[in-house]
Structures are given as C-alpha cells and as structure tokens.
Scaffold this motif. Structure first.
Motif, PDB file in Angstrom:
ATOM      1  N   TRP A 125       7.346   7.429  14.456  1.00 23.80           N
ATOM      2  CA  TRP A 125       5.964   7.213  14.020  1.00 23.80           C
ATOM      3  C   TRP A 125       5.833   7.317  12.500  1.00 23.80           C
ATOM      4  O   TRP A 125       5.302   6.420  11.845  1.00 23.80           O
ATOM      5  CB  TRP A 125       5.079   8.245  14.708  1.00 23.80           C
ATOM      6  CG  TRP A 125       3.635   8.247  14.303  1.00 23.80           C
ATOM      7  CD1 TRP A 125       3.048   9.007  13.337  1.00 23.80           C
ATOM      8  CD2 TRP A 125       2.576   7.467  14.876  1.00 23.80           C
ATOM      9  NE1 TRP A 125       1.707   8.761  13.255  1.00 23.80           N
ATOM     10  CE2 TRP A 125       1.383   7.810  14.193  1.00 23.80           C
ATOM     11  CE3 TRP A 125       2.512   6.513  15.890  1.00 23.80           C
ATOM     12  CZ2 TRP A 125       0.153   7.236  14.499  1.00 23.80           C
ATOM     13  CZ3 TRP A 125       1.290   5.940  16.190  1.00 23.80           C
ATOM     14  CH2 TRP A 125       0.130   6.301  15.503  1.00 23.80           C
ATOM     15  N   PHE A 126       6.339   8.405  11.928  1.00 26.53           N
ATOM     16  CA  PHE A 126       6.170   8.625  10.488  1.00 26.53           C
ATOM     17  C   PHE A 126       7.067   7.703   9.662  1.00 26.53           C
ATOM     18  O   PHE A 126       6.683   7.258   8.573  1.00 26.53           O
ATOM     19  CB  PHE A 126       6.410  10.094  10.150  1.00 26.53           C
ATOM     20  CG  PHE A 126       5.273  10.983  10.582  1.00 26.53           C
ATOM     21  CD1 PHE A 126       4.117  11.059   9.833  1.00 26.53           C
ATOM     22  CD2 PHE A 126       5.343  11.701  11.760  1.00 26.53           C
ATOM     23  CE1 PHE A 126       3.047  11.858  10.234  1.00 26.53           C
ATOM     24  CE2 PHE A 126       4.286  12.504  12.178  1.00 26.53           C
ATOM     25  CZ  PHE A 126       3.132  12.582  11.416  1.00 26.53           C
ATOM     26  N   THR A 127       8.253   7.390  10.172  1.00 24.63           N
ATOM     27  CA  THR A 127       9.096   6.414   9.476  1.00 24.63           C
ATOM     28  C   THR A 127       8.378   5.070   9.383  1.00 24.63           C
ATOM     29  O   THR A 127       8.352   4.439   8.323  1.00 24.63           O
ATOM     30  CB  THR A 127      10.434   6.230  10.204  1.00 24.63           C
ATOM     31  OG1 THR A 127      11.116   7.482  10.285  1.00 24.63           O
ATOM     32  CG2 THR A 127      11.325   5.233   9.474  1.00 24.63           C
ATOM     33  N   GLY A 128       7.803   4.648  10.491  1.00 26.91           N
ATOM     34  CA  GLY A 128       7.111   3.367  10.515  1.00 26.91           C
ATOM     35  C   GLY A 128       5.917   3.326   9.582  1.00 26.91           C
ATOM     36  O   GLY A 128       5.696   2.334   8.881  1.00 26.91           O
ATOM     37  N   TRP A 129       5.147   4.401   9.535  1.00 25.18           N
ATOM     38  CA  TRP A 129       3.963   4.405   8.681  1.00 25.18           C
ATOM     39  C   TRP A 129       4.318   4.401   7.197  1.00 25.18           C
ATOM     40  O   TRP A 129       3.665   3.738   6.392  1.00 25.18           O
ATOM     41  CB  TRP A 129       3.064   5.588   9.037  1.00 25.18           C
ATOM     42  CG  TRP A 129       2.101   5.215  10.122  1.00 25.18           C
ATOM     43  CD1 TRP A 129       2.198   5.499  11.459  1.00 25.18           C
ATOM     44  CD2 TRP A 129       0.903   4.451   9.974  1.00 25.18           C
ATOM     45  NE1 TRP A 129       1.145   4.951  12.146  1.00 25.18           N
ATOM     46  CE2 TRP A 129       0.319   4.311  11.265  1.00 25.18           C
ATOM     47  CE3 TRP A 129       0.263   3.869   8.892  1.00 25.18           C
ATOM     48  CZ2 TRP A 129      -0.863   3.605  11.473  1.00 25.18           C
ATOM     49  CZ3 TRP A 129      -0.928   3.170   9.101  1.00 25.18           C
ATOM     50  CH2 TRP A 129      -1.478   3.052  10.375  1.00 25.18           C
ATOM     51  N   PHE A 130       5.358   5.142   6.811  1.00 26.74           N
ATOM     52  CA  PHE A 130       5.767   5.111   5.407  1.00 26.74           C
ATOM     53  C   PHE A 130       6.369   3.755   5.041  1.00 26.74           C
ATOM     54  O   PHE A 130       6.173   3.258   3.931  1.00 26.74           O
ATOM     55  CB  PHE A 130       6.756   6.238   5.112  1.00 26.74           C
ATOM     56  CG  PHE A 130       6.100   7.550   4.808  1.00 26.74           C
ATOM     57  CD1 PHE A 130       5.392   7.729   3.628  1.00 26.74           C
ATOM     58  CD2 PHE A 130       6.165   8.605   5.713  1.00 26.74           C
ATOM     59  CE1 PHE A 130       4.767   8.927   3.348  1.00 26.74           C
ATOM     60  CE2 PHE A 130       5.536   9.819   5.436  1.00 26.74           C
ATOM     61  CZ  PHE A 130       4.835   9.979   4.256  1.00 26.74           C
ATOM     62  N   ASN A 131       7.074   3.140   5.976  1.00 23.28           N
ATOM     63  CA  ASN A 131       7.606   1.804   5.711  1.00 23.28           C
ATOM     64  C   ASN A 131       6.477   0.786   5.589  1.00 23.28           C
ATOM     65  O   ASN A 131       6.516  -0.104   4.718  1.00 23.28           O
ATOM     66  CB  ASN A 131       8.573   1.387   6.819  1.00 23.28           C
ATOM     67  CG  ASN A 131       9.343   0.137   6.487  1.00 23.28           C
ATOM     68  OD1 ASN A 131       9.301  -0.855   7.200  1.00 23.28           O
ATOM     69  ND2 ASN A 131      10.077   0.146   5.387  1.00 23.28           N
ATOM     70  N   PHE A 132       5.462   0.926   6.431  1.00 25.33           N
ATOM     71  CA  PHE A 132       4.296   0.044   6.345  1.00 25.33           C
ATOM     72  C   PHE A 132       3.613   0.182   4.984  1.00 25.33           C
ATOM     73  O   PHE A 132       3.273  -0.813   4.326  1.00 25.33           O
ATOM     74  CB  PHE A 132       3.326   0.383   7.473  1.00 25.33           C
ATOM     75  CG  PHE A 132       2.021  -0.363   7.410  1.00 25.33           C
ATOM     76  CD1 PHE A 132       1.975  -1.728   7.637  1.00 25.33           C
ATOM     77  CD2 PHE A 132       0.839   0.299   7.116  1.00 25.33           C
ATOM     78  CE1 PHE A 132       0.766  -2.425   7.577  1.00 25.33           C
ATOM     79  CE2 PHE A 132      -0.365  -0.384   7.052  1.00 25.33           C
ATOM     80  CZ  PHE A 132      -0.404  -1.748   7.279  1.00 25.33           C
ATOM     81  N   PHE A 486      -3.437  10.289   7.241  1.00 28.03           N
ATOM     82  CA  PHE A 486      -3.992   9.483   8.326  1.00 28.03           C
ATOM     83  C   PHE A 486      -3.020   9.424   9.503  1.00 28.03           C
ATOM     84  O   PHE A 486      -3.406   9.627  10.658  1.00 28.03           O
ATOM     85  CB  PHE A 486      -4.294   8.074   7.819  1.00 28.03           C
ATOM     86  CG  PHE A 486      -4.716   7.117   8.901  1.00 28.03           C
ATOM     87  CD1 PHE A 486      -6.008   7.138   9.403  1.00 28.03           C
ATOM     88  CD2 PHE A 486      -3.823   6.188   9.421  1.00 28.03           C
ATOM     89  CE1 PHE A 486      -6.405   6.260  10.396  1.00 28.03           C
ATOM     90  CE2 PHE A 486      -4.205   5.308  10.418  1.00 28.03           C
ATOM     91  CZ  PHE A 486      -5.505   5.340  10.907  1.00 28.03           C
ATOM     92  N   ALA A 487      -1.741   9.144   9.186  1.00 26.32           N
ATOM     93  CA  ALA A 487      -0.732   9.066  10.249  1.00 26.32           C
ATOM     94  C   ALA A 487      -0.569  10.414  10.939  1.00 26.32           C
ATOM     95  O   ALA A 487      -0.409  10.487  12.167  1.00 26.32           O
ATOM     96  CB  ALA A 487       0.601   8.591   9.668  1.00 26.32           C
ATOM     97  N   GLY A 488      -0.613  11.515  10.138  1.00 26.35           N
ATOM     98  CA  GLY A 488      -0.446  12.853  10.708  1.00 26.35           C
ATOM     99  C   GLY A 488      -1.598  13.255  11.605  1.00 26.35           C
ATOM    100  O   GLY A 488      -1.407  13.786  12.714  1.00 26.35           O
ATOM    101  N   VAL A 489      -2.834  13.021  11.131  1.00 29.19           N
ATOM    102  CA  VAL A 489      -4.009  13.377  11.934  1.00 29.19           C
ATOM    103  C   VAL A 489      -4.060  12.552  13.210  1.00 29.19           C
ATOM    104  O   VAL A 489      -4.336  13.075  14.302  1.00 29.19           O
ATOM    105  CB  VAL A 489      -5.289  13.181  11.097  1.00 29.19           C
ATOM    106  CG1 VAL A 489      -6.526  13.303  11.983  1.00 29.19           C
ATOM    107  CG2 VAL A 489      -5.341  14.196   9.965  1.00 29.19           C
TER     108      VAL A 489
END
Length: 536
Positions: A125-132, A486-489
């Motif tokens: 999840w977090f890898t994808g959001w930072f890549n986005f 945002f991704a964390g919440v």
C-alpha cells in the motif's frame, strides 16, 4: 466437451480451454496472478527507450542547471554527476534484479507484497502511494520545465514575455498533447520513444559540438573543475555542496518505467531489467559530456543567472553562439523535454492502471478500464495528466514551488524504489532469482542503494535558500506529509480491512500452459484480510 455436471456426466465440471499458444511472457504473468490484458507489442529497445526518455538528460540537466550554478557551481555540476550516477546505478541494479523475478505493470508495489513475509498488504500500500506521488511529480516537473524552456524560446523569437501565467498556459497545452498521444495507443508511443533515444543522443552531440567549435574562447579548465559557487545564503560549504546534488539526482529518476511497461514488453524478464540499467548507464555517460560542454561554454556567470529569459542555459547559448544558434539549440532541448514528458505520462498511467486494478486508488473502477480499441488504460492517462497539472499550479504564485516539485519527485520515487530493495535484502538467499540477477553482488549493491536513498530522502526536504521565508521555504515535506498522511489515515481507517495486496486472477479465462521452472504456482487464491500474500 460438456461444461457442467449432469446425470450423464458425473464428476467435476470441465471448462473449455483456449488452445491457442501461450507465450512464455503471458504464462509468467499468469503465474504472478494476472491475465494478459495490455497489448504486448514493445521490443526490448522500446522498453529501454521509455526509461531513457524519462531520465532525459536534456531535460533534467538543463532544467535545473541554474539551480546547480547557485548550489556549488561548476565543481558540483561536474563532479556531482558521476558520483550521483554511480550511486543511482546501484539503486537501478538492485531494482533490475527484482524486476526480472516479477515482471508486472504494478512493479514496485507488487514487489513489496511478494518480498515480505508479513504485513505484505501494508508494505504494498505505502510503496504504491509513494510511487504514485513520485510519478505525478515527475510528469509535472518535466512538462513544466518544457513549458519554461518553450516560453524562453518564444520570448527570444516572438517577444512573448516569460511570465508565470504564460508558462502555466504552455504547461497545460503540453499536458493536453501528451494525454492525447498516449490515448492513441502504445504502438505510437513506442515509435516516438524510439525516436526520442536518437533525438537525445544526436541532440547532445549537436549541442556539445556547437558549444565546443563555434565560440572563440571557453572557460578555463580550473574554473570548470574546481570553482565552487554559493549563492544560497547558507554559510556551510558542505551543506551547499549536498544541495548541489539535486540537479543530478533529479535527472536520474524515472527508470522504473521499464518495470511498469513489462506487461507490454516481449521477453520481459530480461528486457525490463536491461531497460532499467541501460537507461542509467547511457544517461550517465552522455549526461556528463553534455554538462562538460555547457560549463566550458559559460562566458558571463552572473549574466546567465540574471537572464531575462529566466533560463540560464538559454543565456549561455546566446553568449556562446548568438541568438539564432541559441534558438536552434533550445528547440532541440524542448523536443527532448517533450519526449520525456510523453514517456512519463505513459509510465505513470501504467502504474495508475495496475494500482487501480488492485483497488488501491479512489475511483479504481474508472482508472483501470482498458480501451477496447487501443488496449491502453485511457482513463489512467488523463488522471496522470490532471494530477500533474494540479501539482504544478502553485508555481503561479511561488517561485520556489517548481524546485519543491522536483524534490517531491525524487523523494516519492526513491522511497518507493528502496522499499522492495530493502525487503529483498531481508530475504537473503530465499529470494527467487529471475533470469537476470546480480549473483554474489546482490547484497553489497542493495546495501549501498538503501543507504543512498536514506541520504537523499532527508537531503531534499531541507531548505534550499536562506533566509527561510514563505517564498523560499521548501514545501517538499508538506507535500510528502500530505500524501503519506492521507495514505496512512486511509489505511488505518479502512484499507487495512479490505486491501490485501495485488489481486490474483483465477478461473477459466487464465492461460492454461505448463508452468515455467520458477518455483511459483500457476494460480493462487485471492488473499483475504486474514492472510498475507504468498511469498516464495
């Protein structure tokens, strides 16, 4: 052949199977949990061309050349490039090895799910959001840089003032054109990316040749290789020298595009890794030649920084070979930036498509739709361009906003790069190597990659000018915190209960062919919230 149970045919149901031949690439993709949806029409060279076009030495080096002139000057411009290039190559090598094992459009976030023994969905999840975040920021920074140079050319040629409003208008038009080109299909994009490779290489040769042969005099070797310049307001030379690495590190990003394009590439398990490594290596050599040519051509250092065009390389060209020749060289640079932005939209849209395919973006059903005519994720293309436009808008009001966007692209991408590399290091010898791997060099190269990413992730959040005011403040930490928060919440409030990592396709629509000798089963059940993605 019957397709269901019946009194006359007891036993398990039998489904018709497509007897058409299945390629090794398609079979491997099925083993990783997906069916072939995208058109697999790209060659290994086309795959390399996408990453090379996004790295774009004519875009990154020249867009931030003025920043380099202030933060360290010639000494950091010339010596920072090979140092950053070699450290970046370590990151690329570590990523390439993983790409060979898992050649999917999801790339980094898929790798994170497969390489961890626990909490796979969270890592993914977090890898994808930072890549986005990094992908959108790269598109914004590249196309805004192209707009900046285009405005400088139009001012020289037609007197159109280089104002933030004019630059923003050009920026929007460039994004629109890139969206349209990517909508027409991957074959057109592949052709244009192939042209881009030769445009970049020929462009470097023409620019360096003109700057070497036309001017009657050049800067001295001592000033090019040893002169240190600090126009930041900070007193620490070490701190300023570290800031001077931004130009090189910003340029050497985006090569993960080769991974995102693997579902459209032939012989993906080899072509994808080679695309990553070759994009960095060729850019490293050609970029250093370009920087040497431009730096030796500087005649009026302060005049270039204070140029009316607000583009120091443009003034360097004018001083060296005159206005007419400078306009020609600017067209070469603008063309390269255009190709770079187009390839960035391509890679960004594939990442959005893959991440949405697994339900991780708001409105995922919309973003992962495939055009039946072109077999491309058209909606994802427009999300990529729209997001880039929004991220670039603050440049209308804040002069440092563009520098912040470039820093955001570096941090977002490299955090997403290093997470799977770190997880691969934790696996050690349990990592299932693909046909392209590093052998005994995997661990030392991976350690260097993780350490360097930790350094730049801190460095590019620091202030770049003193005194620190609302105008000079580096807003990178704010943007990274907003996306990370945002991704964390969302993860804590909702996603941890339903996001279980990359989806796994099963059923009679999947290819039916003998398994390749990879040690991974051909089908896997869709993970549930109480189970982690399968690791090997």
């Amino acid at each position: 052949m019957t397709d269901a149970r019946s009194p006359d045919h007891p036993g398990p149901a039998v489904f018709p199977v497509d007897s058409s031949p299945v390629s090794a690439d398609e079979q491997r993709l099925h083993e990783l949990g997906y069916t072939q949806e995208l058109a697999r029409s790209m060659s290994g060279f086309s795959n390399f061309a996408v990453s090379f076009s996004i790295v774009s030495i004519l875009s990154g080096c020249l867009t931030l050349y003025g920043t380099g002139m202030k933060t360290g000057g010639p000494a950091l411009i010339i010596w920072g490039w090979p140092v950053v290039g070699l450290l970046t190559l370590c990151v690329g090598l570590a990523m390439a090895e993983i790409c060979s094992s898992y050649p999917t459009a999801g790339g980094l976030y898929y790798w994170s799910a497969k390489l961890t023994r626990s909490r796979g969905p969270a890592w993914s999840w977090f890898t994808g959001w930072f890549n986005f975040l990094g992908q959108v920021a790269v598109t914004a920074s590249v196309d805004y840089g192209a707009a900046f140079f285009t405005n400088a050319f139009l001012e020289l040629r037609y007197g159109l003032a280089a104002t933030p409003a004019h630059t923003m208008e050009i920026f929007a038009v460039i994004l629109l054109v890139h969206g349209l080109l990517n909508t027409f299909g991957v074959r057109l994009v592949a052709v244009l990316n192939s042209v881009s490779v030769w445009w970049h290489l020929a462009g470097v040769a023409i620019i360096v040749g003109a700057l070497a042969l036309v001017p009657g005099r050049h800067a001295s070797a001592s000033s090019v290789f040893t002169e240190f310049v600090n126009q930041t307001g900070f007193h620490s030379q070490f701190y300023v020298a570290m800031l001077g690495l931004l130009m090189a590190q910003y340029t050497l990003t985006g090569y993960d595009a080769s991974a995102h394009m693997t579902e459209e590439t032939q012989d993906a398990a080899r072509s994808g890794p080679r695309g990553i490594v070759n994009a960095i290596t060729v850019s490293l050599v050609a970029g250093w030649i370009l920087l040497l040519g431009i730096t030796f051509a500087i005649r009026d250092y302060d005049g270039a920084l204070d140029s009316a065009t607000q583009v120091p390389p443009a003034q360097i060209f004018i001083d060296a070979i005159g206005s007419g020749g400078a306009q020609f060289l600017l067209l070469i640079v603008i063309g390269a930036q255009f190709f770079c932005g187009m390839a960035s939209v391509t890679a960004n849209s594939r990442m959005i498509y893959a991440f949405s395919r697994d339900g991780a973006l708001p409105g995922s059903r919309l973003w992962h739709r495939i055009s039946p005519r072109t077999q491309t994720p058209t909606n994802a293309v427009w999300l990529a361009t729209g997001g880039a436009l929004l991220l670039g808008l603050p440049a209308l009001w804040n002069n440092t906003a563009y520098t912040a966007v470039t820093s955001i692209s570096v941090i977002g991408l490299y955090i997403s790069y290093v997470i799977p590399v770190y997880l691969r290091l934790r696996q050690g010898e349990d990592f299932p190597r693909g046909p392209w791997h590093l052998g005994r060099w995997s661990k030392p190269i991976g350690v260097v990659a993780v350490a360097w990413t930790a350094v730049i992730s801190v460095l590019f959040m620091l202030p770049t000018a003193s005194p620190i005011t609302a105008e000079s403040f580096n807003y990178t930490p704010v943007a990274v915190a907003v996306v990370g928060g945002f991704a964390g919440v969302w993860w804590l409030a909702s996603a941890r209960r339903w996001f279980t990592g990359p989806h796994i396709s099963t059923g009679p629509s999947a290819p039916d062919a003998p398994a390749l000798p990879t040690g991974e089963p051909t089908t896997s059940p869709r993970p549930t919230p109480d189970t982690e993605p399968e690791t090997r």
